[in-house]
Write an enzyme that holds these catalytic residues in place. Structure first.
Site, short mmCIF file in Angstrom:
data_model
loop_
_atom_site.label_atom_id
_atom_site.label_comp_id
_atom_site.label_asym_id
_atom_site.label_seq_id
_atom_site.Cartn_x
_atom_site.Cartn_y
_atom_site.Cartn_z
N SER A 90 0.82 -1.22 0.00
CA SER A 90 0.00 0.00 0.00
C SER A 90 0.85 1.26 0.00
CB SER A 90 -0.95 0.00 1.20
OG SER A 90 -0.22 0.00 2.42
N ASP A 101 0.56 -0.08 7.86
CA ASP A 101 1.91 -0.62 7.97
C ASP A 101 2.66 -0.37 6.67
OD1 ASP A 101 0.79 -2.39 6.19
OD2 ASP A 101 1.17 -4.19 7.37
N ASP A 103 5.07 -2.47 4.02
CA ASP A 103 5.72 -3.69 3.56
C ASP A 103 7.06 -3.31 2.95
OD1 ASP A 103 3.55 -5.42 4.20
OD2 ASP A 103 2.51 -4.68 2.43
N ASP A 158 6.57 -4.59 8.08
CA ASP A 158 6.78 -5.99 7.72
C ASP A 158 8.02 -6.05 6.84
OD1 ASP A 158 4.57 -6.71 9.11
OD2 ASP A 158 3.36 -7.29 7.39
N LYS A 219 -10.61 -0.53 -1.07
CA LYS A 219 -9.99 -1.13 0.11
C LYS A 219 -10.81 -0.83 1.36
CE LYS A 219 -5.68 -1.17 1.01
NZ LYS A 219 -4.26 -0.88 1.27
N TYR A 228 -11.70 -8.59 3.54
CA TYR A 228 -10.33 -8.17 3.25
C TYR A 228 -9.41 -8.88 4.22
CZ TYR A 228 -6.49 -4.82 2.26
OH TYR A 228 -5.30 -4.23 1.88
#
Length: 593
Positions: A90, A101, A103, A158, A219, A228
């Site tokens: 995202s 968060d 990634d 993450d 989303k 989701y």
């Protein structure tokens, strides 16, 4: 002569019409509604993300040097090794918001190994960022994609790792070239696929700004409607992005609100299992999605194919029930979006919260994991959550009794204080009267719930401390819910036997390599909607807690009389299962003794 319109994707566009005044009006209303829902981040918050990513990049480069020092490399060579952090998901797509968060992929040259990364990187990051900046660090080296879940400067990260077959990783190095995959193991290929997919999606959509507006809306809609969560068999973020991207290709001149409207129209009429693709599947030595060659690929119910080589199905774990739920929500979205453009509804109507607990299902299954240690509870719950989609798939096959088995997308975390072992056993079966801490809903991606096989190891400051218990026995539970829609036969017989499916599910969970039967407990407990715990309902927002239905009886004169709700009459249940009340159909979660 006018230039031909560029074709985006595998088919010509459905329309190249420019936005109308009505489209612009609805788009402005959509953006305003997204802002009301706190979907956009402030400039200061974004700057904090950029600063945090710089810290990660600095720590990664220092880690690469440390790995080189362990090999005895000279300083001039250490200075050339490099290393780079690649954000994806995202954040890279530009649809992040407050609390999102990030990634990230840490890329290193071949002189650094994955084992060294998990051993050295956390301490290096703390040294560079400061121990107060790193408030959570959970390493999951044995996951399908090995990962470190962090909270740095209040931002969830993450972090995955890839060591490439290269001597150096300069700061301008890109991941697009397929040759970087040569000689890599499967775990590393999976790691680099995330950024490669994200970058390719952005390259294949006509207008990134309109794509982002539409994706933000979809989303939020999917999250609000509880569809989701990749781990329990719904599309995840990348799948929803590809679905929106395909609609953008079909309507290359449309703006965000129009794309949302078209999104529901396209998917309502999509001929599943025809795959959704942004481009042709590229062939090569790596295995790619091919239902003609691979029986597993042919079983995909709603295939959405990643555009970067090697192409895979991002929605391989969608079950029959989840497909039904998704299509039902798409149909709802189609009707409301049409009403919005006709002035009969607002965007807020589309984004209303789900009614999973309040009215959607008559029966529910509670999957309860329990431990007396908070860290053990997290790891065990993650292991169980990763198996829930298999349980749902098995329940789907019980077509005589079950029309739909719908998993909820979040875990419910509770803390209890018991005085004796009997109370502990009651809590493991769902008793709420010993609960002492506030109930929290946990996302699958939350560091509090390591969902990648439950193999997490917390290495410092792992989230908020549980409530302190000076006396008694602490019990930490994570509960996952499945909504059950019965068939007419079940309504008539009021006897649902799922002991075979439950045993298969438990046996699968008990294959966890860290299982300790004296520490890790798992129960599957059935109930009716009115029996659900009160803490599942947001009464402050107007959610009504379902009440127990009253029993009607015929009088001699033909009238009806409403009795008070009947007291529970307990009946025997197998293997320590809870006794069934007169108002609850017998549901057998264990094998009969």
């Amino acid at each position: 002569m006018a230039q031909p319109t560029k074709q985006w994707g595998l088919t010509p566009p459905m329309s190249t019409s420019l936005p109308t005044p009505l489209d612009n009006e609805k788009n402005a209303e959509l953006v305003e509604e997204l802002k009301k829902n706190n979907n956009y981040e402030t400039h200061d918050e974004t700057q904090k993300r950029i600063k945090t990513l710089r810290l990660l990049n600095q720590a990664n480069r220092e880690f690469v040097k440390e790995a080189g020092r362990r090999q005895g490399l000279p300083q001039n060579q250490l200075d050339q090794l490099g290393g780079k952090i690649y954000p994806y998901g995202s954040y890279r797509l530009g649809v992040y918001g407050p609390g999102s968060d990030i990634d990230t992929l840490a890329v290193a040259p071949k002189s650094a190994t994955r084992e060294q990364f998990f051993e050295f990187f956390p301490d290096i990051l703390r040294r560079i960022a400061g121990p107060e900046a790193v408030t959570s660090c959970t390493a999951v080296p044995d996951a399908f994609v090995p990962i470190i879940k962090l909270v740095v400067n209040g931002i969830e990260i993450d972090l995955i790792f890839a060591s490439l077959n290269r001597q150096t990783i300069p700061s301008d190095f890109e991941l697009r070239d397929n040759k970087i995959l040569d000689g890599l193991d499967e775990a590393t290929i999976r790691a680099v696929t995330g950024p490669r997919v994200t970058d390719t999606i952005l390259e294949l959509v006509p207008e990134q700004k309109t794509f982002r507006t539409a994706l933000r809306a979809i989303k939020l809609w999917a999250q609000r409607r509880a569809i989701y969560a990749n781990i329990v068999g719904y599309p995840g973020g990348v799948a929803w992005a590809m679905l929106v991207g395909r609609v953008c290709q079909m309507y290359p001149k449309a703006i965000g609100a129009t794309l949302v409207h078209k999104f529901f129209n396209v998917l309502k009429h999509w001929n599943w299992p025809t795959p959704v693709q942004l481009q042709d599947i590229e062939k090569g030595p790596q295995r790619t999605w091919n239902p003609q060659l691979y029986p597993g690929d042919k079983k995909n119910l709603m295939p959405v194919i990643t555009p970067a080589y090697p192409s895979m199905c991002a929605t391989f774990n969608i079950t029959l029930s989840n497909k039904a739920v998704i299509l039902r929500e798409i149909d709802r979205g189609f009707k409301i979006a049409g009403d919005i453009f006709e002035g009969k509804a607002q965007w807020a109507d589309l984004l209303k919260k789900h009614t999973f607990f309040t009215k959607d299902h008559k029966y529910y299954l509670s999957i309860i994991t329990a431990c007396q240690d908070s860290q053990e509870a997290k790891a065990w719950s993650g292991a169980v959550e990763s198996k829930i989609r298999h349980f749902v798939g098995a329940l789907d096959l019980n077509t005589k009794m079950i029309m739909l088995a719908r998993p909820f997308i979040k875990a419910v975390k509770r803390q209890h204080q018991c005085e004796n072992e009997e109370q502990v056993r009651q809590v493991r079966r769902g008793e709420m009267k010993y609960k002492i801490a506030e109930t929290t809903m946990i996302e699958s991606t939350d560091p509090d719930l390591v969902a990648a096989g439950g193999a997490g190891t917390a290495t410092n400051g792992d989230d908020a401390a549980p409530a302190k218990i000076d006396t008694g026995i602490p019990v930490y539970t994570y509960t996952f819910y499945i909504g059950i829609d019965p068939t007419p036969l079940l309504e008539q017989t009021r006897n649902l036997d799922i002991h075979v499916e439950t045993k298969m599910f438990k046996d699968r969970c008990y294959t966890w390599d860290k299982i300790d039967p004296s520490k890790h407990f798992l129960e599957v407990v059935p109930c009716k909607g009115w029996m659900l715990p009160d803490d599942l309902f947001d009464t402050a927002a107007g959610e009504a807690v379902p009440s127990k239905p009253s029993r009607k009886r015929k009088l001699a004169n033909g009238d009806t009389s409403v009795d008070e709700p009947p007291a529970k009459r307990l009946a025997p249940a197998p293997n320590g299962a809870p006794a069934a009340s007169a108002a609850t159909p017998p549901i057998t979660p264990h094998a009969p003794s």
